[in-house]
Design a protein around this motif. Structure first.
Motif, mmCIF file in Angstrom:
data_model
loop_
_atom_site.group_PDB
_atom_site.id
_atom_site.type_symbol
_atom_site.label_atom_id
_atom_site.label_comp_id
_atom_site.label_asym_id
_atom_site.label_seq_id
_atom_site.Cartn_x
_atom_site.Cartn_y
_atom_site.Cartn_z
ATOM 1 N N TRP A 1 0.836 -1.211 0.000
ATOM 2 C CA TRP A 1 0.000 0.000 0.000
ATOM 3 C C TRP A 1 0.858 1.243 0.000
ATOM 4 O O TRP A 1 0.586 2.195 -0.745
ATOM 5 C CB TRP A 1 -0.905 -0.008 1.236
ATOM 6 C CG TRP A 1 -1.811 1.180 1.348
ATOM 7 C CD1 TRP A 1 -3.064 1.317 0.846
ATOM 8 C CD2 TRP A 1 -1.512 2.432 2.000
ATOM 9 N NE1 TRP A 1 -3.577 2.556 1.143
ATOM 10 C CE2 TRP A 1 -2.647 3.267 1.854
ATOM 11 C CE3 TRP A 1 -0.411 2.925 2.697
ATOM 12 C CZ2 TRP A 1 -2.701 4.551 2.377
ATOM 13 C CZ3 TRP A 1 -0.467 4.215 3.208
ATOM 14 C CH2 TRP A 1 -1.595 5.011 3.050
ATOM 15 N N ARG B 1 2.292 1.859 -3.470
ATOM 16 C CA ARG B 1 1.267 2.284 -4.430
ATOM 17 C C ARG B 1 0.954 3.763 -4.226
ATOM 18 O O ARG B 1 0.863 4.535 -5.188
ATOM 19 C CB ARG B 1 -0.001 1.443 -4.264
ATOM 20 C CG ARG B 1 -1.082 1.763 -5.318
ATOM 21 C CD ARG B 1 -2.377 0.991 -5.072
ATOM 22 N NE ARG B 1 -2.138 -0.440 -5.094
ATOM 23 C CZ ARG B 1 -2.193 -1.225 -4.018
ATOM 24 N NH1 ARG B 1 -2.461 -0.701 -2.825
ATOM 25 N NH2 ARG B 1 -1.963 -2.515 -4.112
ATOM 26 N N GLN B 2 0.804 4.154 -2.960
ATOM 27 C CA GLN B 2 0.539 5.558 -2.662
ATOM 28 C C GLN B 2 1.724 6.444 -3.036
ATOM 29 O O GLN B 2 1.549 7.542 -3.566
ATOM 30 C CB GLN B 2 0.218 5.727 -1.172
ATOM 31 C CG GLN B 2 -1.022 4.992 -0.717
ATOM 32 C CD GLN B 2 -2.262 5.404 -1.466
ATOM 33 O OE1 GLN B 2 -2.596 6.585 -1.525
ATOM 34 N NE2 GLN B 2 -2.945 4.450 -2.063
ATOM 35 N N GLN C 1 0.856 0.240 -10.511
ATOM 36 C CA GLN C 1 -0.525 0.675 -10.305
ATOM 37 C C GLN C 1 -0.584 2.145 -9.902
ATOM 38 O O GLN C 1 -1.400 2.908 -10.434
ATOM 39 C CB GLN C 1 -1.194 -0.190 -9.237
ATOM 40 C CG GLN C 1 -1.455 -1.625 -9.681
ATOM 41 C CD GLN C 1 -1.871 -2.527 -8.528
ATOM 42 O OE1 GLN C 1 -1.729 -2.175 -7.357
ATOM 43 N NE2 GLN C 1 -2.390 -3.699 -8.850
ATOM 44 N N HIS D 1 -12.761 1.713 -0.588
ATOM 45 C CA HIS D 1 -11.678 2.067 -1.512
ATOM 46 C C HIS D 1 -11.408 3.571 -1.520
ATOM 47 O O HIS D 1 -10.282 4.003 -1.771
ATOM 48 C CB HIS D 1 -11.994 1.559 -2.917
ATOM 49 C CG HIS D 1 -11.925 0.066 -3.033
ATOM 50 N ND1 HIS D 1 -10.776 -0.630 -2.749
ATOM 51 C CD2 HIS D 1 -12.854 -0.854 -3.366
ATOM 52 C CE1 HIS D 1 -10.999 -1.925 -2.910
ATOM 53 N NE2 HIS D 1 -12.254 -2.089 -3.279
ATOM 54 N N SER E 1 -7.650 4.753 -0.828
ATOM 55 C CA SER E 1 -6.976 5.554 -1.851
ATOM 56 C C SER E 1 -6.783 7.005 -1.430
ATOM 57 O O SER E 1 -6.005 7.742 -2.056
ATOM 58 C CB SER E 1 -7.778 5.511 -3.158
ATOM 59 O OG SER E 1 -9.028 6.157 -2.992
ATOM 60 N N GLU F 1 -8.728 2.058 -8.182
ATOM 61 C CA GLU F 1 -8.501 1.084 -7.116
ATOM 62 C C GLU F 1 -9.691 0.133 -6.998
ATOM 63 O O GLU F 1 -9.509 -1.069 -6.754
ATOM 64 C CB GLU F 1 -8.248 1.792 -5.792
ATOM 65 C CG GLU F 1 -7.856 0.825 -4.685
ATOM 66 C CD GLU F 1 -7.338 1.492 -3.428
ATOM 67 O OE1 GLU F 1 -7.885 1.187 -2.356
ATOM 68 O OE2 GLU F 1 -6.391 2.293 -3.538
ATOM 69 N N LEU G 1 -5.490 -6.338 -6.014
ATOM 70 C CA LEU G 1 -5.174 -5.354 -4.973
ATOM 71 C C LEU G 1 -4.628 -6.083 -3.748
ATOM 72 O O LEU G 1 -5.234 -7.045 -3.282
ATOM 73 C CB LEU G 1 -6.429 -4.583 -4.585
ATOM 74 C CG LEU G 1 -6.203 -3.322 -3.750
ATOM 75 C CD1 LEU G 1 -5.369 -2.304 -4.507
ATOM 76 C CD2 LEU G 1 -7.530 -2.691 -3.353
#
Length: 497
Positions: A124, A127-128, A176, A406, A410, A488, A497
């Motif tokens: 996570w 991805r962020q 992603q 989500h 996100s 997402e 995911l």
């Protein structure tokens, strides 16, 4: 922008810049500790002196730090360690991304993903990191005379330093994040274009280009084809405009042929004067953003195709201007929608729901797993929720929870409003099956109640992004939301995911 993952300590890396994190009260992350030791304690001395603010996202740029091979060290505050959360982490990433976008150089290394955010794993965090750092570097290529010197700046190659070994899951997470950021950039570009450029035809041509670049099937219906189908509500909005309307369908077929698709429907009013129910002149220029729902569908489809998600996704965009004119729809007109239901138009500025209702009826033919429409629909949503979350209304609680979860993950958050049958009473008309407005109160809800009448055949949710699609004031511009939420959601639906 190019992202990679690397393990190791930052102090010996020959880079234009290395980015390390620091907490309040001079606490250091592992990478910052390594830099501090290499510099003989210079970093901790500066922090002890108070040169870095404790608030998450504060920065301190140190050139030619002794003992460190990088040209610069950027120290980013993560705030108090015991208070580190999703927002503080993103604030730090955003600050790092903006700083790197203003530097000259070829390559940088960022170690912020080593910060342990409660209940968030490294996947996570990466991805962020990719999404936020790339989005922070966004620039709109505005038509201006002379060269933009800032465009020459910006580090384009970034390594994320991580503890331990890399893996396929981690590299996928970075990919992603980058795809989401690039989808946001497309949505922002479309929103920021002037309305004399970004017309319905421009959107149609953009869809065709997107189809060629990303192997999407694209179909564009013209006014005659819409008329033949019976899209009377959409064409009522379009009839006052010189620009011809377009009905755009984009298909990403990544799943099995018989898999039910997710259908995204985006409001594409490329400029909204309000029609005969003319808007006030103040800030009317911002009505070029009334197609940001459509823009988010473009951005999300691009991201889904770029990631080759094993899922079927269909984007539907009804595109038109809403203009006053001799042939424009009048308050009091009654039109017949594609569904056969009749609508008394009491306010021509409630036009988004008119073009959406025909698009929602059209979506039935795809036998969808679910349909989500996205629209800058009501000023009432901004009054109710401000400009932080998007409004969410749905006839299906499970889909609403999915989108809410989500949104939280996100950072592209939503807040659910009620959609009780009681509100349907407000749409009564003496002259048609329904009116297109429900009165002064509960405007966001009555708009969704109107749309719900066209969604009986499938699971449906509505996102009102009137408060989140763009920013006003000095920093005016499109935000690219809700591309992060939607992408997402699709990644999760695809099992990746």
């Amino acid at each position: 922008m190019e992202f990679t993952i690397k393990t190791g300590s930052p102090e010996k890396l020959k880079r234009a810049c290395i980015v390390v994190g620091a907490y309040a009260e001079t606490r250091l992350t592992p990478s910052a500790e390594a830099v501090d030791q290499a510099s003989g304690g210079v970093l901790s001395a500066l922090l002890a002196r108070g040169d870095l603010d404790d608030k998450a996202g504060a920065t301190m740029l140190l050139p030619l730090l002794p003992g460190v091979d990088a040209e610069r060290v950027l120290v980013v505050s993560l705030g108090a360690q015991e208070e580190l959360n999703d927002k503080a982490y993103r604030d730090a990433l955003n600050a790092a991304g903006k700083a790197l976008a203003g530097l000259r150089g070829k390559e940088a290394s960022v170690s912020l993903a080593e910060a342990e955010v409660p209940n968030r794993d490294l996947t996570w965090r990466l991805r962020q990191a990719a999404r936020v750092v790339a989005a922070a570097a966004y620039r709109f290529d505005a038509p201006k005379k002379g060269a933009d010197e800032s465009a020459k700046r910006g580090i384009k190659k970034i390594q994320f330093l991580i503890p331990g070994k890399s893996s396929k899951a981690l590299t996928t997470a970075v990919a992603q994040g980058l795809a989401i950021a690039e989808g946001m950039a497309l949505a922002r570009d479309l929103g920021n274009l002037p309305p004399n450029v970004c017309s319905p035809s421009y959107l149609a041509n953009t869809a065709k280009k997107l189809g060629k670049d990303h192997k999407l099937k694209v179909t564009v219906l013209d006014k005659a084809q819409m008329s033949k189908l019976g899209m009377g509500a959409l064409l009522a909005v379009a009839q006052g405009a010189e620009q011809p309307p377009k009905f755009i369908i984009m298909e990403h077929r990544g799943g099995k042929a018989d898999d039910a698709p997710v259908v995204l429907v985006g409001k594409g009013v490329t400029f909204d004067t309000g029609g005969i129910s003319l808007k006030p002149s103040a800030e009317m220029d911002e009505m070029k953003y009334d197609m940001c729902g459509a823009a988010s569908v473009f951005g999300t489809l691009q991201a889904a195709a770029q990631l080759n998600l094993p899922i079927n996704v269909i984007g539907v965009v009804p595109a038109t201007e809403n203009m006053p004119g001799g042939n424009a729809t009048r308050p009091g007109d009654v039109v017949t929608s594609l569904s056969g239901q009749t609508i008394e138009i009491l306010n021509t500025d409630a036009e988004g729901r008119l073009i959406l209702c025909d698009a929602l009826t059209y979506a039935e033919r795809f036998k969808p797993a679910c349909v989500i429409d996205i629209a800058t629909l009501t000023g009432a949503c901004v009054v109710a929720l401000g400009k932080i979350p998007s409004g969410l209304l749905s006839t299906d609680d499970a889909l609403a929870r999915e989108l809410t979860d989500h949104g939280q993950s996100s950072g592209d958050r939503v807040w659910q409003l009620p959609l009780w049958d009681d509100y349907q009473e407000l749409l009564k008309s003496n002259f048609a099956d329904m009116a297109n407005i429900g009165g002064r109160y509960g405007g966001t809800i009555t708009a969704a109640a109107f749309l719900s009448r066209f969604t009986k055949a499938y699971t449906w949710a509505h996102l009102d992004i009137a408060g989140t699609a763009w920013i006003s004031g000095e920093a005016k511009g499109a935000t690219g939301r809700p591309v992060p939420l939607l992408t997402e959601f699709l990644i999760a639906r695809a099992g990746q995911l």
